[in-house]
Write a protein that holds these residues in place. Structure first.
Motif, PDB file in Angstrom:
ATOM      1  N   LYS A  86       4.125  13.453  -5.567  1.00  0.00           N
ATOM      2  CA  LYS A  86       4.867  12.657  -6.551  1.00  0.00           C
ATOM      3  C   LYS A  86       6.314  12.475  -6.118  1.00  0.00           C
ATOM      4  N   VAL A  87       6.871  13.450  -5.446  1.00  0.00           N
ATOM      5  CA  VAL A  87       8.249  13.333  -4.963  1.00  0.00           C
ATOM      6  C   VAL A  87       8.338  12.272  -3.873  1.00  0.00           C
ATOM      7  N   ASN A  88       7.433  12.332  -2.892  1.00  0.00           N
ATOM      8  CA  ASN A  88       7.473  11.372  -1.791  1.00  0.00           C
ATOM      9  C   ASN A  88       7.108   9.959  -2.215  1.00  0.00           C
ATOM     10  N   ALA A  89       6.359   9.826  -3.290  1.00  0.00           N
ATOM     11  CA  ALA A  89       5.985   8.495  -3.763  1.00  0.00           C
ATOM     12  C   ALA A  89       7.204   7.729  -4.278  1.00  0.00           C
ATOM     13  N   ALA A  90       8.192   8.449  -4.757  1.00  0.00           N
ATOM     14  CA  ALA A  90       9.434   7.850  -5.269  1.00  0.00           C
ATOM     15  C   ALA A  90       9.144   6.716  -6.250  1.00  0.00           C
ATOM     16  N   LEU A  91       8.274   6.988  -7.207  1.00  0.00           N
ATOM     17  CA  LEU A  91       7.890   5.975  -8.183  1.00  0.00           C
ATOM     18  C   LEU A  91       8.895   5.891  -9.323  1.00  0.00           C
TER      19      LEU A  91
ATOM     20  N   ARG B  58       0.864  -1.180   0.000  1.00  0.00           N
ATOM     21  CA  ARG B  58       0.000   0.000   0.000  1.00  0.00           C
ATOM     22  C   ARG B  58       0.898   1.226   0.000  1.00  0.00           C
ATOM     23  N   ILE B  59       0.612   2.190  -0.854  1.00  0.00           N
ATOM     24  CA  ILE B  59       1.493   3.342  -1.028  1.00  0.00           C
ATOM     25  C   ILE B  59       1.581   4.205   0.237  1.00  0.00           C
ATOM     26  N   TYR B  60       0.593   4.074   1.105  1.00  0.00           N
ATOM     27  CA  TYR B  60       0.585   4.858   2.342  1.00  0.00           C
ATOM     28  C   TYR B  60       1.398   4.204   3.459  1.00  0.00           C
ATOM     29  N   THR B  61       1.933   3.020   3.234  1.00  0.00           N
ATOM     30  CA  THR B  61       2.688   2.299   4.258  1.00  0.00           C
ATOM     31  C   THR B  61       3.966   3.047   4.609  1.00  0.00           C
ATOM     32  N   LYS B  62       4.219   3.154   5.892  1.00  0.00           N
ATOM     33  CA  LYS B  62       5.458   3.762   6.379  1.00  0.00           C
ATOM     34  C   LYS B  62       6.135   2.757   7.292  1.00  0.00           C
ATOM     35  N   PRO B  63       7.417   2.514   7.196  1.00  0.00           N
ATOM     36  CA  PRO B  63       8.290   3.056   6.157  1.00  0.00           C
ATOM     37  C   PRO B  63       8.058   2.340   4.834  1.00  0.00           C
ATOM     38  N   ALA B  64       8.188   3.087   3.796  1.00  0.00           N
ATOM     39  CA  ALA B  64       7.978   2.524   2.462  1.00  0.00           C
ATOM     40  C   ALA B  64       9.170   1.666   2.062  1.00  0.00           C
ATOM     41  N   ASP B  65       8.897   0.619   1.320  1.00  0.00           N
ATOM     42  CA  ASP B  65       9.951  -0.239   0.794  1.00  0.00           C
ATOM     43  C   ASP B  65      10.511   0.434  -0.455  1.00  0.00           C
ATOM     44  N   MET B  66      11.740   0.884  -0.361  1.00  0.00           N
ATOM     45  CA  MET B  66      12.375   1.569  -1.490  1.00  0.00           C
ATOM     46  C   MET B  66      13.344   0.649  -2.227  1.00  0.00           C
TER      47      MET B  66
END
Length: 126
Positions: free
Chosen positions: A32-37, A7-15
């Protein structure tokens, strides 16, 4: 390498990997910056009509899944998605991102299991 679902709202995000948003609509409150897509594949998402009919009603999920799988089979974006993911999996994890609150009844789960059955994805994961 792994094919993951998050889920894109998950913290910490898996990068750690290729981050691909598979929703037709941009998730509210995510920059869009924080999404790091690495990519956003709107074309692979369910049609607007199907998405609106489903409306995230869990009782409709089995029918939604059947209809969405039929859409995937006819969608010209599907082979492209399979190729992109198979190629990315050769060198890194692939993380399918979605915005739905319901983590058990959403289109990303359908896409995830659909992809796992594809020969090119199976080969890349082995």
């Amino acid at each position: 390498m792994e094919l993951k679902l998050e889920r894109i709202y998950t913290k910490p995000a898996d990068m750690n990997g290729y981050r691909l948003l598979v929703d037709r609509l941009w998730p509210r409150g995510i920059s869009k910056v924080n999404a790091a897509l690495d990519d956003w594949d709107k074309d692979i998402a369910p049609s607007t009509e199907l998405r609106e009919w489903f409306n995230h009603i869990p009782e409709r999920f089995p029918e939604f899944k059947a209809r969405y799988l039929a859409e995937l089979a006819l969608n010209p974006a599907t082979p492209k998605l399979i190729n992109v993911i198979a190629n990315q999996l050769k060198t890194q994890n692939v993380i399918l991102l979605y915005g739905a609150k319901d983590t058990e009844h959403n289109q990303a789960i359908v896409i995830y299991y659909y992809l796992l059955k594809q020969p090119a994805i199976k080969a890349a994961l082995n």
